[in-house]
Design a protein around this motif. Sequence first.
Motif, PDB file in Angstrom:
ATOM      1  N   ARG A  96       0.822  -1.202   0.000  1.00 12.27           N
ATOM      2  CA  ARG A  96       0.000   0.000   0.000  1.00 12.27           C
ATOM      3  C   ARG A  96       0.863   1.262   0.000  1.00 12.27           C
ATOM      4  O   ARG A  96       2.025   1.242   0.408  1.00 12.27           O
ATOM      5  CB  ARG A  96      -0.927   0.017   1.217  1.00 12.27           C
ATOM      6  CG  ARG A  96      -1.856  -1.166   1.279  1.00 12.27           C
ATOM      7  CD  ARG A  96      -2.647  -1.185   2.579  1.00 12.27           C
ATOM      8  NE  ARG A  96      -3.766  -0.244   2.550  1.00 12.27           N
ATOM      9  CZ  ARG A  96      -4.591  -0.053   3.592  1.00 12.27           C
ATOM     10  NH1 ARG A  96      -4.383  -0.720   4.727  1.00 12.27           N
ATOM     11  NH2 ARG A  96      -5.593   0.798   3.495  1.00 12.27           N
ATOM     12  N   THR A 111      -4.156   4.121   0.139  1.00 16.11           N
ATOM     13  CA  THR A 111      -4.713   3.269  -0.911  1.00 16.11           C
ATOM     14  C   THR A 111      -5.436   2.108  -0.242  1.00 16.11           C
ATOM     15  O   THR A 111      -5.110   1.733   0.892  1.00 16.11           O
ATOM     16  CB  THR A 111      -3.623   2.730  -1.855  1.00 16.11           C
ATOM     17  OG1 THR A 111      -2.615   2.049  -1.094  1.00 16.11           O
ATOM     18  CG2 THR A 111      -2.992   3.857  -2.644  1.00 16.11           C
ATOM     19  N   PRO A 112      -6.427   1.543  -0.911  1.00 13.92           N
ATOM     20  CA  PRO A 112      -7.239   0.500  -0.284  1.00 13.92           C
ATOM     21  C   PRO A 112      -6.411  -0.717   0.142  1.00 13.92           C
ATOM     22  O   PRO A 112      -5.382  -1.027  -0.463  1.00 13.92           O
ATOM     23  CB  PRO A 112      -8.243   0.126  -1.377  1.00 13.92           C
ATOM     24  CG  PRO A 112      -8.270   1.309  -2.289  1.00 13.92           C
ATOM     25  CD  PRO A 112      -6.899   1.893  -2.266  1.00 13.92           C
ATOM     26  N   ARG A 137       0.511   1.333 -11.061  1.00 10.66           N
ATOM     27  CA  ARG A 137      -0.124   0.315 -10.212  1.00 10.66           C
ATOM     28  C   ARG A 137      -0.008  -1.043 -10.885  1.00 10.66           C
ATOM     29  O   ARG A 137      -0.173  -1.155 -12.093  1.00 10.66           O
ATOM     30  CB  ARG A 137      -1.600   0.638  -9.961  1.00 10.66           C
ATOM     31  CG  ARG A 137      -2.293  -0.401  -9.069  1.00 10.66           C
ATOM     32  CD  ARG A 137      -3.701   0.016  -8.697  1.00 10.66           C
ATOM     33  NE  ARG A 137      -4.613   0.011  -9.836  1.00 10.66           N
ATOM     34  CZ  ARG A 137      -5.883   0.403  -9.787  1.00 10.66           C
ATOM     35  NH1 ARG A 137      -6.386   0.867  -8.643  1.00 10.66           N
ATOM     36  NH2 ARG A 137      -6.643   0.376 -10.865  1.00 10.66           N
ATOM     37  N   THR A 139      -1.494  -4.952 -10.395  1.00  8.80           N
ATOM     38  CA  THR A 139      -2.491  -5.762  -9.706  1.00  8.80           C
ATOM     39  C   THR A 139      -2.279  -7.234 -10.031  1.00  8.80           C
ATOM     40  O   THR A 139      -2.245  -7.615 -11.204  1.00  8.80           O
ATOM     41  CB  THR A 139      -3.915  -5.342 -10.117  1.00  8.80           C
ATOM     42  OG1 THR A 139      -4.086  -3.937  -9.856  1.00  8.80           O
ATOM     43  CG2 THR A 139      -4.959  -6.125  -9.341  1.00  8.80           C
ATOM     44  N   PHE A 152      -5.069   9.404  -7.865  1.00  7.73           N
ATOM     45  CA  PHE A 152      -5.937   9.414  -6.681  1.00  7.73           C
ATOM     46  C   PHE A 152      -5.586  10.610  -5.804  1.00  7.73           C
ATOM     47  O   PHE A 152      -4.475  11.161  -5.891  1.00  7.73           O
ATOM     48  CB  PHE A 152      -5.841   8.101  -5.895  1.00  7.73           C
ATOM     49  CG  PHE A 152      -4.455   7.705  -5.472  1.00  7.73           C
ATOM     50  CD1 PHE A 152      -3.923   8.108  -4.249  1.00  7.73           C
ATOM     51  CD2 PHE A 152      -3.673   6.897  -6.292  1.00  7.73           C
ATOM     52  CE1 PHE A 152      -2.659   7.727  -3.855  1.00  7.73           C
ATOM     53  CE2 PHE A 152      -2.399   6.508  -5.901  1.00  7.73           C
ATOM     54  CZ  PHE A 152      -1.888   6.922  -4.687  1.00  7.73           C
ATOM     55  N   GLY A 156      -6.297   9.988   0.343  1.00  7.88           N
ATOM     56  CA  GLY A 156      -6.893   8.661   0.331  1.00  7.88           C
ATOM     57  C   GLY A 156      -8.406   8.674   0.403  1.00  7.88           C
ATOM     58  O   GLY A 156      -9.029   7.637   0.662  1.00  7.88           O
ATOM     59  N   GLU A 158     -10.523   8.922  -1.968  1.00  6.43           N
ATOM     60  CA  GLU A 158     -11.133   8.187  -3.077  1.00  6.43           C
ATOM     61  C   GLU A 158     -10.166   7.105  -3.536  1.00  6.43           C
ATOM     62  O   GLU A 158      -8.939   7.258  -3.444  1.00  6.43           O
ATOM     63  CB  GLU A 158     -11.441   9.124  -4.248  1.00  6.43           C
ATOM     64  CG  GLU A 158     -12.469  10.192  -3.950  1.00  6.43           C
ATOM     65  CD  GLU A 158     -12.720  11.084  -5.156  1.00  6.43           C
ATOM     66  OE1 GLU A 158     -12.526  10.607  -6.297  1.00  6.43           O
ATOM     67  OE2 GLU A 158     -13.075  12.255  -4.959  1.00  6.43           O
ATOM     68  N   ALA A 159     -10.735   6.034  -4.048  1.00  4.98           N
ATOM     69  CA  ALA A 159      -9.909   4.946  -4.567  1.00  4.98           C
ATOM     70  C   ALA A 159      -9.205   5.381  -5.844  1.00  4.98           C
ATOM     71  O   ALA A 159      -9.689   6.267  -6.570  1.00  4.98           O
ATOM     72  CB  ALA A 159     -10.770   3.715  -4.831  1.00  4.98           C
ATOM     73  N   ARG A 161      -8.084   5.846  -9.573  1.00 11.04           N
ATOM     74  CA  ARG A 161      -8.801   5.752 -10.835  1.00 11.04           C
ATOM     75  C   ARG A 161      -7.786   5.508 -11.960  1.00 11.04           C
ATOM     76  O   ARG A 161      -6.738   6.145 -12.007  1.00 11.04           O
ATOM     77  CB  ARG A 161      -9.559   7.049 -11.117  1.00 11.04           C
ATOM     78  CG  ARG A 161     -10.279   7.076 -12.458  1.00 11.04           C
ATOM     79  CD  ARG A 161     -10.835   8.447 -12.767  1.00 11.04           C
ATOM     80  NE  ARG A 161     -11.828   8.869 -11.785  1.00 11.04           N
ATOM     81  CZ  ARG A 161     -12.451  10.065 -11.827  1.00 11.04           C
ATOM     82  NH1 ARG A 161     -12.158  10.918 -12.810  1.00 11.04           N
ATOM     83  NH2 ARG A 161     -13.333  10.375 -10.912  1.00 11.04           N
TER      84      ARG A 161
END
Length: 633
Positions: A96, A111-112, A137, A139, A152, A156, A158-159, A161
Amino acid sequence: MRVAPYGSWKSTVRIEDLAGTPPLGAPDPAANGLYWLETRPDEGGRSALVWCERGGEPVTVTPAEFNVRSRVHEYGGGAFWREGETIFFSHFADGRVFRQDGHDGEPRPITPEPPEPNAIRYADGRITPDGLVVCVRETHREDDVENELVVFPPDGSEAPRTLVSGNDFYASPRPSPDGSRLAWLTWNHPQLPFTGTELWVAGLADRTVRDARKVTGGPEESVFQPEWGPDGRLHWVSDRTGWWNLYREGENLTPIEAEFGVPAWSFDMARYGFLADGRIACAIVRDGTASLEVLDPDRRALVKLELPYTAYGDIRTSGNRIAAVADSPREPSALVEIEAATGETRVYKQQPALVDDASVSPPVPIAFPTENGATAHAFLYRPHNANFQAPQGELPPLLVHVHGGPTALSPPALQLDVQFWTTRGIAVLDVNYGGSTGYGRAYRQRLDGEWGVVDVMDAAAAARFMVESGEADPKRIAIAGGSAGGYTTLMAAALRREFAAGLNYFGVVDTETLVADTHKFESRYLDLLIGPYPERADVYRERSPITHAEQIRVPLLTLQGLDDRVVPPSQSEQLVEALKRNGVPHAYLAFEGEGHGFRKRESLIRSQQASLAFLGRIFGFEPADDLPALELS
């Protein structure tokens, strides 16, 4: 001065001190001081962010429980960025992004939380003029890895984009000074950033990009380090001429046979920076040796700063100051700040001087003939210790070192791990075989389709050259290397007879297995180094050390991290089983909690002890060090 056999000299470069020396990197100058990263073996190998005010003492910024390190592409880099004293960093434990306000602030995630640690990773971030974070990023899903650029808010709220996606890889998202445009690099399999990349630019507004266009690049051009100048003009480094030169808005500012770029194995690497007076500071490599020079972009004039350094890590600028990790032939690596106008140098931190000046073995550049009429390069470090000399007529053992990458460059600098050997009476030859950086794109491309051939030939030719020059005992030559260098070590141990021993650090053993087992970033690299798979499966088998394991007759030491995602431990385990069947003397040491390269103090100590004990055992000398027993099977 005492007379003692080579290899048995008592050295001031102690294994314990060598293992406790924290590597320095990622200098980031501010108006009144400098930030940098330290990898600390005494703290489990964690990477800590450090701040030092000019004229003050270094202060650790990130708390002890945080490890400033990214695993994007597995090699990471670009693990922190900042706006003033607000710091953003990737935490290695979970991947994160954390925000820390001020040097005494408490980091908090912005970050989430990922579904599992490091399933979502971030790197190479920047803050836009309107205060948003843009970064890479990565994933990880069960059967897929996705790379993209995201944006973003810095709190923090908002997640992230997605800004740009669809290609296999992205790097260097760089917003323009006015925030209206975004530049980035991208590439697709089977390319890597040092073989073929594209530079793109798009309009940036309302957290979206528009009107994206390719500026330059392709499968035959490596583009490196795009940066916006203070005047809003885009700069980058490209090797379209065969050399990594510096460009501004498409115009070559430095049309010379020299390297202004390096292979981008990690994120956020920097080889030039803008100065307040309009000039550009550049780290330039010619024939493997680096210099720091200042470019007047309008007059196309380069002025070399008269400095003692011959190798530079990343360089960054603030005002008219240049910050860098710099190396010289006689002084340990140092984190320095250099005044561009005068060359005046301020040292913020320097690795300890474990070897006194009278015992330093300086690098000697060597150009030697190799196969097919080609010339290869190396740096020789002769055995030297002010307190010892060898018996008359004895020739020294030689350690032929093969770097990894295989695109890396072994620079001419005081490397403490090299002086470890030379002060004990063992010569070291650092080989920059065909494929290495620092000699132009054509020299790198000597290895295309020829991995396991050209590198092995060059290493063997280097050993022969040392024997013919009277620099080494022909019966006591070892070859050593890590990762790709370990692969070359194993191929040479199987197919050549110049070497009497091999030291393999997490080397590739089975190229076919590696295609399936390795990580996304390098999963198609072998298309370039060997050929497409499975169409050329026969070549993969021919170029695999495991295929030739029955031909290995020289003693072999293998060291492996059990958490290695680049070259998994299964590779080394295959090799060890073959050596057992073959009856070859060997030792295998595996290290818990270590990845592709060792970071923990205890691992570094044990691996160095094993290496010295192994060579002493095989080459018949008694090290002066108190070493634990090394059992050879």
